[in-house]
Motif scaffolding. Sequence first.
Motif, PDB file in Angstrom:
ATOM      1  N   ILE A 222       0.695  -1.198  -0.072  1.00 27.94           N
ATOM      2  CA  ILE A 222      -0.021   0.039   0.004  1.00 27.94           C
ATOM      3  C   ILE A 222       0.701   1.184  -0.010  1.00 27.94           C
ATOM      4  O   ILE A 222       0.721   2.237  -0.760  1.00 27.94           O
ATOM      5  CB  ILE A 222      -1.059   0.011   1.250  1.00 27.94           C
ATOM      6  CG1 ILE A 222      -2.051  -1.214   1.090  1.00 27.94           C
ATOM      7  CG2 ILE A 222      -1.419   1.383   1.324  1.00 27.94           C
ATOM      8  CD1 ILE A 222      -2.828  -1.395   2.213  1.00 27.94           C
ATOM      9  N   LEU A 223       1.883   1.295   0.698  1.00 31.97           N
ATOM     10  CA  LEU A 223       2.903   2.452   1.006  1.00 31.97           C
ATOM     11  C   LEU A 223       3.445   2.695  -0.362  1.00 31.97           C
ATOM     12  O   LEU A 223       3.708   3.647  -1.052  1.00 31.97           O
ATOM     13  CB  LEU A 223       3.883   2.297   2.000  1.00 31.97           C
ATOM     14  CG  LEU A 223       3.393   2.349   3.375  1.00 31.97           C
ATOM     15  CD1 LEU A 223       4.375   2.011   4.360  1.00 31.97           C
ATOM     16  CD2 LEU A 223       2.805   3.906   3.584  1.00 31.97           C
ATOM     17  N   ARG A 224       3.895   1.560  -0.974  1.00 33.30           N
ATOM     18  CA  ARG A 224       4.503   1.755  -2.271  1.00 33.30           C
ATOM     19  C   ARG A 224       3.437   2.288  -3.360  1.00 33.30           C
ATOM     20  O   ARG A 224       3.554   3.176  -4.404  1.00 33.30           O
ATOM     21  CB  ARG A 224       5.006   0.435  -2.940  1.00 33.30           C
ATOM     22  CG  ARG A 224       5.648   0.401  -4.103  1.00 33.30           C
ATOM     23  CD  ARG A 224       6.238  -0.990  -4.786  1.00 33.30           C
ATOM     24  NE  ARG A 224       7.189  -1.188  -4.205  1.00 33.30           N
ATOM     25  CZ  ARG A 224       8.320  -2.386  -4.554  1.00 33.30           C
ATOM     26  NH1 ARG A 224       7.966  -2.976  -5.538  1.00 33.30           N
ATOM     27  NH2 ARG A 224       9.451  -2.559  -3.785  1.00 33.30           N
ATOM     28  N   GLU A 228       3.855   5.596  -5.551  1.00 34.93           N
ATOM     29  CA  GLU A 228       3.810   5.667  -6.994  1.00 34.93           C
ATOM     30  C   GLU A 228       2.544   6.443  -7.545  1.00 34.93           C
ATOM     31  O   GLU A 228       2.379   6.516  -8.891  1.00 34.93           O
ATOM     32  CB  GLU A 228       3.918   4.193  -7.460  1.00 34.93           C
ATOM     33  CG  GLU A 228       5.237   3.720  -7.247  1.00 34.93           C
ATOM     34  CD  GLU A 228       5.600   2.375  -7.819  1.00 34.93           C
ATOM     35  OE1 GLU A 228       4.290   1.920  -8.600  1.00 34.93           O
ATOM     36  OE2 GLU A 228       6.285   1.592  -7.430  1.00 34.93           O
ATOM     37  N   GLY A 229       1.658   7.088  -6.576  1.00 28.87           N
ATOM     38  CA  GLY A 229       0.607   7.621  -7.060  1.00 28.87           C
ATOM     39  C   GLY A 229      -0.385   6.924  -7.864  1.00 28.87           C
ATOM     40  O   GLY A 229      -1.418   7.373  -8.303  1.00 28.87           O
ATOM     41  N   ILE A 230      -0.692   5.650  -7.403  1.00 31.51           N
ATOM     42  CA  ILE A 230      -1.668   4.568  -7.916  1.00 31.51           C
ATOM     43  C   ILE A 230      -2.568   4.600  -6.777  1.00 31.51           C
ATOM     44  O   ILE A 230      -3.960   4.626  -7.302  1.00 31.51           O
ATOM     45  CB  ILE A 230      -0.845   3.295  -8.027  1.00 31.51           C
ATOM     46  CG1 ILE A 230       0.124   3.397  -9.176  1.00 31.51           C
ATOM     47  CG2 ILE A 230      -2.057   2.271  -8.507  1.00 31.51           C
ATOM     48  CD1 ILE A 230      -0.152   3.862 -10.444  1.00 31.51           C
ATOM     49  N   ARG A 291       4.400   1.586   9.162  1.00 30.16           N
ATOM     50  CA  ARG A 291       5.850   1.246   8.338  1.00 30.16           C
ATOM     51  C   ARG A 291       6.906   0.730   8.924  1.00 30.16           C
ATOM     52  O   ARG A 291       7.706  -0.111   8.277  1.00 30.16           O
ATOM     53  CB  ARG A 291       5.808   2.504   7.793  1.00 30.16           C
ATOM     54  CG  ARG A 291       7.131   2.780   6.903  1.00 30.16           C
ATOM     55  CD  ARG A 291       7.637   4.117   6.508  1.00 30.16           C
ATOM     56  NE  ARG A 291       7.571   5.072   7.227  1.00 30.16           N
ATOM     57  CZ  ARG A 291       8.809   5.097   8.288  1.00 30.16           C
ATOM     58  NH1 ARG A 291       9.966   4.223   7.976  1.00 30.16           N
ATOM     59  NH2 ARG A 291       8.736   6.170   9.037  1.00 30.16           N
ATOM     60  N   GLU A 292       7.218   1.173  10.172  1.00 29.87           N
ATOM     61  CA  GLU A 292       8.462   0.722  11.053  1.00 29.87           C
ATOM     62  C   GLU A 292       8.245  -0.715  11.224  1.00 29.87           C
ATOM     63  O   GLU A 292       9.141  -1.408  11.168  1.00 29.87           O
ATOM     64  CB  GLU A 292       8.593   1.640  12.107  1.00 29.87           C
ATOM     65  CG  GLU A 292       9.056   2.908  11.988  1.00 29.87           C
ATOM     66  CD  GLU A 292       9.210   3.871  13.214  1.00 29.87           C
ATOM     67  OE1 GLU A 292       8.750   3.515  14.067  1.00 29.87           O
ATOM     68  OE2 GLU A 292       9.922   4.785  12.865  1.00 29.87           O
TER      69      GLU A 292
END
Length: 761
Positions: A222-224, A228-230, A291-292
């Motif tokens: 999800i973070l990626r 990436e603006g998706i 995230r961590e």
Amino acid sequence: MIAQQIATELAVQNWQVDAAIKLLDEGSTVPFIARYRKEVTGVLDDTQLRTLEERLGYLRELNARRTTILDSIESQAKLTPELAKHIHAADSKTRLEDLYLPYKTKRRSKAKIAIEAGLQPLADALLTDPTLDPESTAQNYLNPELQITTIKEALDGAKQILMERFSLAADLLENLRSMGWQDAQWQTQVVEGKQQEGAKFQDYFEFQEALKKMPSHRALAILRGRNEGILQATIIWSANDHLPYESKVAAYWCIKDQGRAADKWLNEVVRWTWRVKLSSQLETALITRVREASEHSAIGVFANNLKDLLLAAPAGDKVTLGLDPGLRTGVKAVVVDPTGKLLKTETIFPHVPHNKWHVALELVVDWCQTYQVQLVAIGNGTGSRETDKLVKEAQARLGAQAPQRIIVSEAGASIYSASALAAAEFPDLDVSYRGAVSIARRLQDPLAELVKIEPKAIGVGQYQHDVSQVQLTRKLDNVVEDCVNNVGVDLNTASAPLLQRVAGLNKTMAENIVNHRELNGAFNNRKQLLKVARLGAKAFEQAAGFLRIRGGDNPLDGTSVHPEAYGVVDELAAQLKLQVSQLIGSDQIKQIRVSQLQNESFGEQTVADLLTELQKPGRDPRPEFRMAKLTDGVESIKHLTLGAVMEGTISNVTNFGAFVDLGVHQDGLVHISALSKQFVKDPHTVVKAGDIVKVKIMQVDVARKRIGLSMRLDDELPSQDDQPTQARVSKKQAPKAAQKMAMGSMAQKFKQAQTRVKGRG
């Protein structure tokens, strides 16, 4: 205090941690402490010591920051005994920064401007006494000179002051974070118009899951996708949206709607505080936590896989033919001797478009006979199965003299071949041949060759490009160091990259050892290390036990017995009336009791390890070498048959399953649910990288290059509705209704997992 906290976390005694910290501070390495200082630390193992080392660094940084914060607040003359008490009790950097937040130097905010305009007494009055009427009270604070000309401007200024105060309360922030972690959901949607571009994230086009339950691979995907603006990612706080959080803020500041004059205004301040300040602040904190935690998990996955690859079974010191397959560019072929020394290079062109099959075959047969080749290492890239067929034909020609052929992972070989290290090792050799040399050598000894490659390039990670590169590098370096020292290093044949991973040595010392070896010849004993430039007594103490010398002056130099314990071995040999060379491997060692050799310097554990080593000197902890038996005629994904059982090699293990190399240029996925008949929480408890496993082909999607596998070999195939059109099954193969539903569920999990993995690094 630090030692006590670490001891509690590790569930060990304070004195053990104190001793380990003292050794670390004196410059001892984790491998050395774990192997040769067991009595000193109460037998803390390398895993405990790595955790201790990591926590020690964190807590020392925490204490340094604590001191800085105390000094800063004290310089502002705002440090109260109560605040100092809270700061000293803070057990995390987050808590410490929460406490410091109100005292940090901040930009000139609206709240600060309002305070300068003399509106703080108004804010304090309305918060303290809600019976006051806001408008009539604000009338007393109008100040045209400071641009407070209306009642609204005065109340807006007071609101800004209280909003900032409400958003800086450390205990409230901690409570809200805890509440958010328990309740919050993460909702994602695809950005309009990005459906096709972001197809690999399609599982998250409409998705929602509790933050606290989200697996690391999903969070990182999800973070990626967001980066990436998706994807658009939004926090859904609770079923009642913001109300529970606003109520928590109001309760903390004792704000209640009791019909008093200022109650409505104060509740409006609470709503604005949550919506303007706290919600975004809390969202950042929670996503940072996710995230961590996800990064920590992903780094752990990478570290486990790397360890398994580094400790994979070596094929041994044998003459090896290395083949780096290619079609148009040909197959790069090299021969290396048992020590990895390059003997022969040539390019052959057996495949399309050249089709010089017979010429290539004759050359392979000739090399095998001329150099007495014992192993053939074939890279697993494009053309590997075609090249495997060539070698198989050569084996048939060679008969009893045929070498063993093995397909080897090429991961990282191209990076090594273009590196400065490869250029220094083979300055006159074409880059393409260097890759073939690496393939041959990694079959002989995976550890010795893979240490030359940046760990991140070996390709067994999960989202490795999305995690903290500093933490990833530190973790992987520790893994490499532990593996190298666990196996031991031949002082007279090891490369500089391998030597620099030995405890106590660094890059300069390693290069100096190699230079000394080239100038003066092979080392005959460990003491000669002290003649190496810049290698002093401390480095010698740390490294000596992990360096081996075969056939040297002292037979103990070929074992893991540390030079400091040679006197104990001499004493034992004298008791048994044997030479040290006769003692090593002797059955008489089994008759020796540990108590016979214990003294003030060498305790029970050290002596026990010493006796074990003397019984089996230089024992390699790595498993016996074996290889997967690839299925003849199955060379691409198109050749796979549903329901077939095949043997393959685990190439990568993730949190959602394991990937298996079947020799068809596309790894298949065994979803976590299909690894075992029992519930599996962590795939690493069932398989590891390099394992040879049998799997059943459950799904094949040629168009999308996806293969679904199961290690439960009696699983029924999915129904036709769950199969891609390229791989329909016959009615005879169709399972019973209940099993259809179960396998349909597994098929869906497979599809989701494969989609997720397309987004991983």
